[in-house]
Design an enzyme around this catalytic site. Structure first.
Site, PDB file in Angstrom:
ATOM      1  CD  GLU A   1      -1.725  -2.461   1.179  1.00  0.00           C
ATOM      2  OE1 GLU A   1      -0.621  -2.741   1.714  1.00  0.00           O
ATOM      3  OE2 GLU A   1      -2.508  -3.334   0.771  1.00  0.00           O
TER       4      GLU A   1
ATOM      5  CG  HIS B   1     -11.757  -7.073   5.026  1.00  0.00           C
ATOM      6  ND1 HIS B   1     -10.756  -7.535   5.843  1.00  0.00           N
ATOM      7  CD2 HIS B   1     -11.456  -7.520   3.783  1.00  0.00           C
ATOM      8  CE1 HIS B   1      -9.908  -8.232   5.127  1.00  0.00           C
ATOM      9  NE2 HIS B   1     -10.294  -8.239   3.866  1.00  0.00           N
TER      10      HIS B   1
END
Lengths: 322, 361
Positions: A60, A129
């Site tokens: 990321e 999530h």
């Protein structure tokens, strides 16, 4: 010509249109190429734009950090972070470079980057999530934070985000990706920083965005009072004026968000109402939010997320005060 | 299935001009006498800027300053291998490299005086502003090298970082990203032995830092970072490879002869003996003897160079000081967004009114 699309299809449709319109747009992130992203928001794009749609390593910081360099060379990076919580692994690049490069170089280097990411709960996903760290992004000067709440809104706002000369955090509510269809015009652009009055009313103002807007609309169906519902669409810049004007009319306000209560955007919106409409208030601004706990696993997720009952209770508290 | 070795690696190390002044003639890069003198002058310019920078900081005229004393060969030799339109992505100690690539000393001073003007890149191209976090900037260079490739240009990005930065995840991500995207990037790791006080032996168990490239599938090479000819040679090769989409990591073995920054006291973590040893390996001293032996440099030329540097620096300091007196604090609002959001405009207006209010008494 308008087509009836789901939100995830509206994302794809917009990316397709922007890739076609502007050769400098580059779409990249983990799994966005061959499989089209874990939610299929980029499905098929690699076939039409093999030189501008890329699968990247799962990294990321790398995805966000390379955007700074791509932008410096004149590209328009549109990056996907697979889930909002994974952005934490690249948050330093966002805070230390993406958000600051324009101001620290006095405008000579800019970063017209769009970072798309699914956020929020309600789809029974794995741990980490389901978060919505919107206040953290809104707190970083230099960023813009955008929340679509429907397929047509997605098209209008994402188009603006990609064309914007500054970085945009684009928060896509996972719960709404496939929940309903609506007509999405071919050419559609919604300016960033303008709220939408979704329903007009006189008794109380409810401010909600993303998936909470849908919940709020469901909730107010069963409310006796006349409710004005406002979708700010962007949390930074925040269209304070539209909210304040509404509160001046109704005298009461409820802010709904699924992020934790403490230091959430509800506090910010309350503070602005205090600054600009204090004497119009007939009740304290109510907040209906997630709790100050990590978003629980899915067995308890529904107890964490604001639902219609909690929203209706918040509205009742605001209406019944004094 | 029997066991077998499936991969083997070696790390090449290069030195052209040795500490004892011996020269490997075959490896001496093809440079004219003027170019050789240019390398020398750039190293001296950076050294004097750093010496003046430390002195100015001590007098309270600069903020924290990070001198590159001792690392001039690693920086000048590598930046000298760049074309004018190549990108330089520095950390916060790259005065020598930036000067070589065309940045004015005045801009470096402005930044150290706390002005964003020093981070502004004239013309918007050529270098990124200093990066203060450790190891975050190699990813930007990879993005640049990737973007240039996507646009079919052969411009490359060179990025600088230290031994400590190789412990950061971003640096590995940068090597790895560069490899898979064929990014036109050269990585210069200046192994100056210390990350503030932490010695390189506590930073990694790896024998070289160049070998960190191997895991990412890109080339890693080591060079004597105090040998400006060696660094130039290796950088020149790396830049050409990068232009063809083959990123390279160069580990330049050097030594930070002064403090990490003006806030640091190196006596707390290293001895005088070690510092004295590295003083003898000083890159400028070594190159000066080389130039004198080849009769490229004499006392007169040295005097001319020194005078030029002193006068340039005096002007740059003057100019930066003048600009500091004239800064407009409301500038801080002007460059955050292309189109100033209304809430920021309100804050900016309130600030301007406050400033006016104070002035009005």
């Amino acid at each position: 010509m308008a087509e009836r699309l789901r939100m995830v299809e509206a994302v794809r449709d917009t990316l397709d249109a922007e890739l076609a319109r502007d050769d400098s747009v580059v779409v990249y992130g983990e799994d966005v190429g061959r499989v089209g992203g874990v939610f299929r928001a980029t499905q098929g794009l690699i076939n039409d734009y093999p030189d501008r749609v890329f699968d990247t390593p799962v990294a990321e910081a790398g995805i966000i950090g390379t955007g700074v360099g791509l932008a410096a060379t004149g590209m328009k990076p549109v990056a996907e972070i697979q889930f909002q919580s994974f952005l934490y692994q690249g948050f330093h690049q966002l805070a230390q470079h993406v958000a600051r490069i324009r101001s620290r170089s006095r405008g000579t280097i800019t970063c017209p980057m769009t970072i798309r990411m699914p956020y929020g709960g309600g789809i029974h996903a794995l741990e980490l999530h389901s978060e919505s760290y919107e206040a953290g992004f809104s707190h970083l000067p230099g960023l813009q934070v955008v929340f679509p709440s429907s397929p047509a809104e997605t098209k209008g706002l994402l188009t603006s985000a990609i064309r914007d000369p500054d970085p945009v955090i684009f928060m896509e509510p996972t719960r709404l990706y496939r929940s309903f269809r609506e007509e999405v015009p071919d050419q559609h652009k919604i300016p960033l920083g303008e709220a939408r009055v979704v329903e007009f009313g006189d008794d109380v103002t409810v401010v909600a965005w993303g998936s909470m807007l849908r919940k709020t609309l469901d909730a107010v169906n069963d409310v006796e009072a006349s409710v004005e519902v406002i979708d700010p669409r962007t949390l930074y810049p925040l269209d304070t004026q539209t909210i304040v004007e509404s509160v001046k009319k109704t005298g009461r306000c409820v802010v709904v968000h699924e992020a934790p209560k403490t230091a959430g955007m509800g506090g910010e919106i309350t503070a602005r109402i205090n600054e600009e409409a204090f004497l119009y208030l007939e009740a304290p601004v109510e907040r209906v939010t997630g709790y100050d706990v990590p978003v629980p696993l899915f067995a308890r997720e529904d107890d964490y997320l604001p639902d219609e009952d909690r929203i209706r209770n918040g509205i009742s508290r605001a209406l019944e005060f004094g | 299935m029997p066991q077998e070795d499936v991969a083997q690696f070696t790390v090449r190390s290069v030195q052209v001009l040795a500490e004892d002044e011996t020269v490997d003639d075959e490896l001496v890069p093809e440079l004219t006498d003027d170019q050789l003198l240019d390398l020398y002058e750039q190293m001296k310019r950076s050294r004097r800027l750093d010496e003046r920078g430390i002195a100015l900081q001590r007098r309270g005229e600069l903020g924290t300053y990070a001198p590159a004393i001792g690392q001039e060969a690693a920086q000048v030799g590598s930046a000298y291998a760049l074309a004018d339109d190549d990108w330089l992505v520095p950390s916060f100690r790259e005065q020598a490299a930036l000067l070589t690539h065309g940045t004015d000393p005045e801009q470096i001073l402005q930044y150290a005086m706390g002005m964003e003007e020093g981070a502004e890149i004239p013309g918007g191209k050529g270098a990124l502003p200093p990066a203060i976090p450790v190891g975050s900037q190699p990813l930007h260079a990879v993005g640049i090298g990737w973007g240039e490739a996507l646009q079919d240009r052969d411009t490359i990005a060179i990025t600088y970082f230290g031994d400590g930065a190789t412990s950061e995840g971003d640096v590995y991500e940068a090597f790895n990203f560069a490899g898979v995207s064929d990014s036109q990037t050269v990585f210069i790791c200046q192994n100056n032995r210390y990350a503030i006080s932490t010695g390189v032996e506590k930073q990694t168990k790896a024998k070289t830092l160049a070998q960190k490239a191997i895991a990412a599938g890109i080339e890693g090479v080591q060079v004597d970072g105090n040998d400006v000819l060696g660094v130039y040679r290796v950088a020149r090769e790396a830049v050409e490879k990068a232009r063809n989409g083959n990123p390279v990591l160069i580990e330049a073995l050097t030594y930070r002869r002064s403090m990490h920054t003006t806030s640091d006291d190196p006596t707390a973590y290293r001895g005088h003996e070690e510092e004295a040893e590295w003083e003898l390996r000083d890159p400028i001293l070594r190159f000066q003897v080389f130039l004198e032996n080849r009769e490229i440099l004499d006392e007169e030329t040295e005097g001319t160079i020194d005078e030029r540097i002193e006068s340039e620096l005096a002007d740059a300091i003057d100019q930066a000081n003048k600009e500091r007196q004239a800064i407009d604090p409301a500038d801080m609002f002007r460059f955050v967004y292309d189109d100033m959001p209304s809430e920021l405009e309100q804050q900016s207006d309130a600030f301007e009114e406050g400033v006016e209010g104070d002035t009005d008494g």
